[in-house]
Design an enzyme around this catalytic site. Structure first.
Site, PDB file in Angstrom:
ATOM      1  CB  THR A  11      -0.971   0.021   1.206  1.00 33.04           C
ATOM      2  OG1 THR A  11      -0.257  -0.306   2.396  1.00 33.04           O
ATOM      3  CG2 THR A  11      -2.103  -0.967   0.992  1.00 33.04           C
TER       4      THR A  11
ATOM      5  CB  THR B 164      -0.918  -2.517   9.441  1.00 38.50           C
ATOM      6  OG1 THR B 164      -2.022  -2.221  10.257  1.00 38.50           O
ATOM      7  CG2 THR B 164       0.040  -1.376   9.494  1.00 38.50           C
TER       8      THR B 164
END
Lengths: 392, 392
Positions: free
Chosen positions: A146, A184
């Site tokens: 990401t 995450t």
């Protein structure tokens, strides 16, 4: 007796594993945003997931399958499929139903923004671009990112005394965030070791404690944290000690890389806590240090602020005494068992150490033998910039 | 039946109490850096202290006194007298020994840098400047400040049904930090209520939970946190309910003011958590929200990021379910029991609310009746600037 050698290949290093990344239009431009890991024979799978109670849909979907073997993991970035309720799980079933015939009991993993339904059509179309004969581990490692600034993969070849050889390889993403609420940590590990599901799960659980769970960028545990370990047994060989050591090396490396890549981080700091009442207390202290805002900002400012470290130790909940505590920055001791040890010369030496982008802070609690090492980073303006950036 | 009226006077509002602040040269220029609180008759004293195990010398000195009555508190800023070992306690004894004859069993309180011995000579000289006939509560409130940007004091007059009148007044400092490792929260409360030490301690302990302990600027618990409550009984009257309510109002006000003054803070946010399994769970969730870096940075960015709030609730350790959780920014509901409730219009309304410098975020866990309210602030560049600033 065994020999460990680091090799290339990431998740494709082990025999019979394939992977690639494609662009499905989830990220902007032609950036890769979907990946797969495929084995040409069925795998046992062990996994550990976030302790966050708001588990994302892909994790609920996985857990609902009970006992199963699989040969396929589908991964997408940009959307975590979290807080999406039953609809989020239904979306997964619909997507997985469109995969080719030779895919058995596939599972999905997602990372990205929380609270938005998956862009199903794009993902289904993206999956049609997968070529299951590819071994592009690097592209897969890139597709799952990401806001990581670099992809993370590693692999080992393990040679046993009797000549048997097996491999463990992995890729991970995590600790970088641009969009608010981006989930995450994901890690996918593959092996051709002839190891049972039970053994894998046990070793995985044990290693998570001292690696991924010892790493903190900002102390927030996401809705999607996942580690998957797949074994297809193709090497026909196994050794528990060698496997455990190699897996530990892999997980430790990836955990440290995640923290090093933490948003806005300029420093990777290792906190070695020793002399605690027990290992649990040492872990409490080490994690408190990685999460203390005051310690993290002092790191950013390269300020050898041992007072904040001492205060954080004292506030952690673990047993600690001023009179038995010793604090050092690398080999520079700044506080020793009740003695104010800090003069201009000490400060200068400690400051020099803190200018490095990776160093160790030692806290010896001086009570018993409890020991734990954790990994943290600093907190600077960039972290605020990334996470305060209004973006919906 | 009773009547509460807010009045001027801070710690001198109650009968027989005196206070002032002087400049002893601890801070630069002519800034006030030492204060006293004095009563012309002996007081009962109740206190609560930090849970940090590295308690500062003044706290150890206080605790070592066992049961005692006192009429004097000496306070200095700029130096916390923490991590100073036995020498730090000895310094306190030497300083207190120089006070005038009419001072009985004095105690000391300090706030400031950790790990440096008190500048004894300056403090002794500063104490000689005290005029015990002064009732300069505002100057005292200023002298105890470290990096607070405004002083904090408040007082109430309580009138009982039978005509009896007593007073409670207080001053506090906290949540502002410039120098690294400056200790945080001090609060001094005086009353002329005719209340026993045991009753005071019980009411103080109970009120700390929902006030000072519900407030967080950065989640770090200092080595010096202190609340002292002194009563000289001079009013001759008392009512438990009235006293409890007034004390609660005072402590709540000061706790909120401390968070409002949190370094770099631009927002005071109240987190009202309801519907938890029990009050303990609600407290866990509320505190987790005040301490989450991701929530705090989202506040700074005025980003109605309910996903981070949900993730923090899930990660807190308290029992929670996606399907029963409801999140609102003031009267704007952004997530309701498993339904993705957030559209462009919602986002606009929620953003408007977040532009205010004080607002409430409601989290209804929808499980049972557990309830807790906590106070937090945002995390912006200024916090990093203040705390990363290299200063030794």
């Amino acid at each position: 007796m065994y020999k460990l050698t680091k090799i290339e290949g990431g998740v494709c290093a082990a025999e019979g594993f394939y992977a690639d990344g494609v662009s499905a239009g989830l990220k902007s431009g032609a950036a890769k945003d979907m990946a797969f890991v495929y084995s040409d024979t069925l795998c046992e799978i062990a996994a550990t997931f976030t302790t966050n109670k708001m588990t994302a849909a892909p994790i609920r979907h996985f857990k609902a399958k009970g006992e199963f073997q699989t040969n396929f993991v589908l991964i997408n970035s940009k959307n975590a499929n979290a807080m999406t309720g039953k609809a989020g799980i239904k979306d997964i079933d619909e997507i997985l139903a469109t995969l080719p015939q030779n895919v058995k009991n596939p599972v999905m993993s997602s990372t990205g923004v929380i609270g938005v339904r998956l862009p199903k059509e794009k993902i289904i179309a993206g999956a049609k671009l997968f070529d299951l004969s590819k071994q592009n581990s690097a592209t897969a490692a890139e597709a799952i990112m990401t806001t990581d600034t670099f992809s993370k993969q590693i692999a080992y070849e393990i040679e046993l005394a009797d000549g048997g050889v097996f491999h463990i390889g992995a890729m991970a993403k995590g600790a970088g965030m641009i969009n608010p609420a981006m989930a995450t940590m994901l890690c996918f590990i593959t092996t051709d070791a002839n190891v049972s599901k039970e053994a894998m799960q046990k070793i995985l659980n044990k290693n998570v404690e001292t690696t991924f769970n010892a790493a903190s960028v900002d102390g927030d545990t996401s809705t999607n944290d996942t580690v998957m370990l797949l074994s297809n047994a193709k090497s026909g060989t196994y050794n528990e000690e060698a496997f455990t050591v190699a897996l530990h090396n892999i997980m430790l490396f990836l955990a440290r890389e995640m923290v090093r890549d933490g948003e806005g981080a300029t420093k990777l700091v290792t906190y070695e806590v020793s002399g605690a009442k027990d290992n649990k207390d040492a872990q409490i202290v080490a994690k408190a240090l990685t999460n203390s805002l005051l310690v993290k900002t002092a790191l950013y400012g390269e300020d050898p602020n041992w007072g904040r470290i001492a205060s954080t130790v004292g506030a952690s909940g673990a047993l600690s005494y001023e009179d038995t505590l010793t604090i050092s920055f690398e080999n520079v001791c700044v506080y020793k068992k009740g003695k104010l040890y800090f003069d201009a010369e000490m400060e200068k030496k400690a400051s020099e150490i803190m200018k490095m982008d990776s160093f160790t802070i030692y806290c010896d609690l001086g009570i018993a033998d409890g020991y734990f090492t954790a990994f943290g980073c600093d907190l600077g303006y960039e972290y605020v910039k990334i996470n305060a950036d209004y973006r919906t």
